[in-house]
Design a protein around this motif. Sequence first.
Motif, mmCIF file in Angstrom:
data_model
loop_
_atom_site.group_PDB
_atom_site.id
_atom_site.type_symbol
_atom_site.label_atom_id
_atom_site.label_comp_id
_atom_site.label_asym_id
_atom_site.label_seq_id
_atom_site.Cartn_x
_atom_site.Cartn_y
_atom_site.Cartn_z
ATOM 1 N N GLY A 1 -8.867 31.208 -18.227
ATOM 2 C CA GLY A 1 -7.572 30.982 -17.603
ATOM 3 C C GLY A 1 -7.657 30.258 -16.295
ATOM 4 N N GLY A 2 -8.848 29.839 -15.881
ATOM 5 C CA GLY A 2 -9.020 29.145 -14.627
ATOM 6 C C GLY A 2 -9.788 29.978 -13.622
ATOM 7 N N VAL A 3 -9.542 29.678 -12.354
ATOM 8 C CA VAL A 3 -10.223 30.413 -11.280
ATOM 9 C C VAL A 3 -9.178 31.164 -10.480
ATOM 10 C CG1 VAL A 3 -12.137 28.770 -11.150
ATOM 11 C CG2 VAL A 3 -10.110 28.413 -9.746
ATOM 12 N N GLY A 4 -9.673 32.191 -9.766
ATOM 13 C CA GLY A 4 -8.732 32.970 -8.985
ATOM 14 C C GLY A 4 -9.418 34.125 -8.266
ATOM 15 N N THR A 5 -8.622 35.116 -7.904
ATOM 16 C CA THR A 5 -9.129 36.289 -7.164
ATOM 17 C C THR A 5 -8.641 37.547 -7.847
ATOM 18 O OG1 THR A 5 -9.079 35.083 -5.069
ATOM 19 C CG2 THR A 5 -9.156 37.491 -4.960
ATOM 20 N N ALA A 6 -9.577 38.459 -8.001
ATOM 21 C CA ALA A 6 -9.227 39.778 -8.553
ATOM 22 C C ALA A 6 -9.348 40.814 -7.450
ATOM 23 C CB ALA A 6 -10.143 40.131 -9.711
ATOM 24 N N SER A 7 -8.526 41.835 -7.501
ATOM 25 C CA SER A 7 -8.572 42.896 -6.478
ATOM 26 C C SER A 7 -8.249 44.241 -7.123
ATOM 27 C CB SER A 7 -7.594 42.606 -5.342
ATOM 28 O OG SER A 7 -6.257 42.627 -5.816
ATOM 29 N N ALA A 8 -8.676 45.292 -6.427
ATOM 30 C CA ALA A 8 -8.390 46.660 -6.864
ATOM 31 C C ALA A 8 -8.223 47.525 -5.629
ATOM 32 C CB ALA A 8 -9.519 47.203 -7.731
ATOM 33 N N GLY A 9 -7.276 48.400 -5.707
ATOM 34 C CA GLY A 9 -7.085 49.307 -4.594
ATOM 35 C C GLY A 9 -5.764 49.114 -3.907
ATOM 36 N N PRO A 10 -5.608 49.759 -2.769
ATOM 37 C CA PRO A 10 -6.649 50.563 -2.081
ATOM 38 C C PRO A 10 -6.987 51.875 -2.819
ATOM 39 C CG PRO A 10 -4.577 50.730 -0.910
ATOM 40 C CD PRO A 10 -4.326 49.782 -2.033
ATOM 41 N N MET A 11 -8.268 52.229 -2.728
ATOM 42 C CA MET A 11 -8.793 53.437 -3.351
ATOM 43 C C MET A 11 -8.996 54.533 -2.306
ATOM 44 S SD MET A 11 -9.226 52.301 -6.425
ATOM 45 C CE MET A 11 -9.575 50.834 -7.391
ATOM 46 N N ASN A 12 -8.846 55.786 -2.771
ATOM 47 C CA ASN A 12 -9.168 56.904 -1.886
ATOM 48 C C ASN A 12 -10.669 56.994 -1.665
ATOM 49 O OD1 ASN A 12 -6.514 57.750 -1.587
ATOM 50 N ND2 ASN A 12 -6.628 59.218 -3.278
ATOM 51 N N VAL A 13 -11.033 57.192 -0.444
ATOM 52 C CA VAL A 13 -12.444 57.396 -0.086
ATOM 53 C C VAL A 13 -12.602 58.861 0.302
ATOM 54 C CG1 VAL A 13 -14.341 56.741 1.424
ATOM 55 C CG2 VAL A 13 -12.655 55.010 0.690
ATOM 56 N N ASN A 14 -13.243 59.617 -0.554
ATOM 57 C CA ASN A 14 -13.443 61.050 -0.330
ATOM 58 C C ASN A 14 -14.882 61.272 0.131
ATOM 59 O OD1 ASN A 14 -13.850 63.874 -0.632
ATOM 60 N ND2 ASN A 14 -12.195 63.948 -2.147
ATOM 61 N N ALA A 15 -15.049 61.969 1.251
ATOM 62 C CA ALA A 15 -16.388 62.171 1.822
ATOM 63 C C ALA A 15 -16.788 63.641 1.806
ATOM 64 C CB ALA A 15 -16.448 61.615 3.242
ATOM 65 N N SER A 16 -16.339 64.388 0.819
ATOM 66 C CA SER A 16 -16.742 65.794 0.721
ATOM 67 C C SER A 16 -18.185 65.889 0.240
ATOM 68 C CB SER A 16 -15.830 66.542 -0.254
ATOM 69 O OG SER A 16 -14.503 66.575 0.234
ATOM 70 N N GLY A 17 -18.909 66.848 0.769
ATOM 71 C CA GLY A 17 -20.309 67.004 0.380
ATOM 72 C C GLY A 17 -21.013 68.028 1.257
ATOM 73 N N TYR A 18 -22.257 67.732 1.617
ATOM 74 C CA TYR A 18 -23.074 68.700 2.361
ATOM 75 C C TYR A 18 -23.959 67.990 3.376
ATOM 76 C CZ TYR A 18 -21.904 71.373 -1.828
ATOM 77 O OH TYR A 18 -21.235 71.970 -2.863
ATOM 78 N N ILE A 19 -24.165 68.640 4.484
ATOM 79 C CA ILE A 19 -25.223 68.253 5.407
ATOM 80 C C ILE A 19 -26.415 69.130 5.039
ATOM 81 C CG2 ILE A 19 -25.997 68.169 7.798
ATOM 82 C CD1 ILE A 19 -23.857 66.123 7.141
ATOM 83 N N SER A 20 -27.413 68.535 4.384
ATOM 84 C CA SER A 20 -28.500 69.339 3.834
ATOM 85 C C SER A 20 -29.638 69.584 4.812
ATOM 86 C CB SER A 20 -29.058 68.654 2.577
ATOM 87 O OG SER A 20 -29.506 67.344 2.886
ATOM 88 N N GLY A 21 -29.666 68.849 5.912
ATOM 89 C CA GLY A 21 -30.730 69.080 6.875
ATOM 90 C C GLY A 21 -30.719 68.063 7.986
ATOM 91 N N PHE A 22 -31.711 68.188 8.869
ATOM 92 C CA PHE A 22 -31.826 67.293 10.016
ATOM 93 C C PHE A 22 -33.269 66.834 10.151
ATOM 94 C CE2 PHE A 22 -28.098 69.813 10.931
ATOM 95 C CZ PHE A 22 -27.211 68.940 11.545
ATOM 96 N N SER A 23 -33.403 65.647 10.717
ATOM 97 C CA SER A 23 -34.715 65.121 11.087
ATOM 98 C C SER A 23 -34.583 64.522 12.477
ATOM 99 C CB SER A 23 -35.177 64.072 10.074
ATOM 100 O OG SER A 23 -34.313 62.936 10.117
ATOM 101 N N ASP A 24 -35.648 63.912 12.948
ATOM 102 C CA ASP A 24 -35.591 63.300 14.281
ATOM 103 C C ASP A 24 -34.537 62.206 14.355
ATOM 104 O OD1 ASP A 24 -37.610 64.966 15.086
ATOM 105 O OD2 ASP A 24 -39.210 63.483 14.792
ATOM 106 N N SER A 25 -34.243 61.595 13.202
ATOM 107 C CA SER A 25 -33.260 60.503 13.195
ATOM 108 C C SER A 25 -31.832 60.991 13.026
ATOM 109 C CB SER A 25 -33.594 59.504 12.090
ATOM 110 O OG SER A 25 -33.584 60.142 10.828
ATOM 111 N N GLY A 26 -31.638 62.278 12.773
ATOM 112 C CA GLY A 26 -30.286 62.806 12.650
ATOM 113 C C GLY A 26 -30.105 63.651 11.404
ATOM 114 N N ALA A 27 -28.848 63.701 10.918
ATOM 115 C CA ALA A 27 -28.506 64.556 9.791
ATOM 116 C C ALA A 27 -28.603 63.799 8.480
ATOM 117 C CB ALA A 27 -27.090 65.098 9.969
ATOM 118 N N THR A 28 -28.718 64.574 7.393
ATOM 119 C CA THR A 28 -28.726 64.013 6.038
ATOM 120 C C THR A 28 -27.478 64.501 5.308
ATOM 121 O OG1 THR A 28 -31.141 64.010 5.944
ATOM 122 C CG2 THR A 28 -29.945 63.910 3.848
#
Length: 378
Positions: A337-364
């Motif tokens: 069909g030619g050239v163009g631009t495709a897009s999706a979103g905006p999408m929800n960004v969910n950051a639920s999870g765990y901080i499993s530990g720390f090192s000298d550089s910070g948290a994981t």
Amino acid sequence: MTDQHPDGWAAVPHVDGIRGTREPAAPVPTPAATGRPRRRLRRRTLVGIVAGGAVVLLLAVTGVVGWTVQSSSHAADRPVRAFLDDLTAGRVTDALDAAGIDHDDQDVLLTDAAYAKASDHVTGYRIAGTRTDGDTATVQAVLRQDGRDVPTTFTLDRTDTDWGVFPVWQLEAPELGRVEVSVEGPASTAVEVAGERVETSRDGTARLAALPGTYPVTVDGGKWFTAEDGSARVAGFGAAGSAPVAMTTSLTDAGQQAAQQAVDRWVDGCVASTDAAPAGCSFYAYGEDPAYTYSNQKWSLEQRPEVTVGGWLARGWAVSTTKAGRATYTADISGPGGVGTASAGPMNVNASGYISGFSDSGATFESAIGNGASDSGS
């Protein structure tokens, strides 16, 4: 001077000529008169008889005293008393040797220094009874600890005899109690027990053999997390050990800041992906047309998610999304069909999870949601 006696001194009779009215002494029987020969004990012989009797009596008394002393020194409770005497005096090394308790460098609480930092030691004891059954003896003792009586049973084995008469008893090593610490935090968390540093195992616990006493326990989470101090009480001897000491950790201000930075790094890593479905991320785009070629794919973060960090769960300190972020996907396309631009979103960004530990550089941070499992994509 004139002598007043009419006849003078010459008239006084001589002493040998004086006689009295005394009766004659009875005659001493002679050996012939008694019919048996006369025998006299010499003084030295009499002294010898008396001395010999005294020696026999002394030997008898010494024998009784010696038997009593040896019987007491070979009593079954003597090894128990020796062990408890060393323990109440804080001589841990001597006490362990007296009881035959095996220990190595991993038993960090079985030292004079560690025991000195504990409280509620055994301060006294009394032997309540002893029972012997063949080559085995049991000694019932009552320990005085923290103002309480703690009944304890010790077992001994007869290993030999002295002089073929007196039993030689060997104390069986009593089973030691344990300090048990459970840390609600990462594996290998540093814990100090009575000043001795150890690390928790994979399940977050530390178990240490310990003598009777109360041991202070602290968690060393560095600058990242902390916990209220606790204590572990070991009463007497035996496998029961202390009640497990649960150390609940919480993040410090530095830990909270490091946790937020770890979440941000994770979000930034997902947004930096050129895939329509970034691996391990909470958002994705779908519906690509295989008839078209996609190029210059990218995600754009319109709004960063807001999160809060709570208490420790099985996998780490829980991270909950309080306000979802927003991300948009775009790509250049070319095809029938030619050239163009495709897009999706905006999408929800969910950051639920765990901080499993720390090192000298910070948290994981570890996400609990992958590829929009709880989100809708478009």
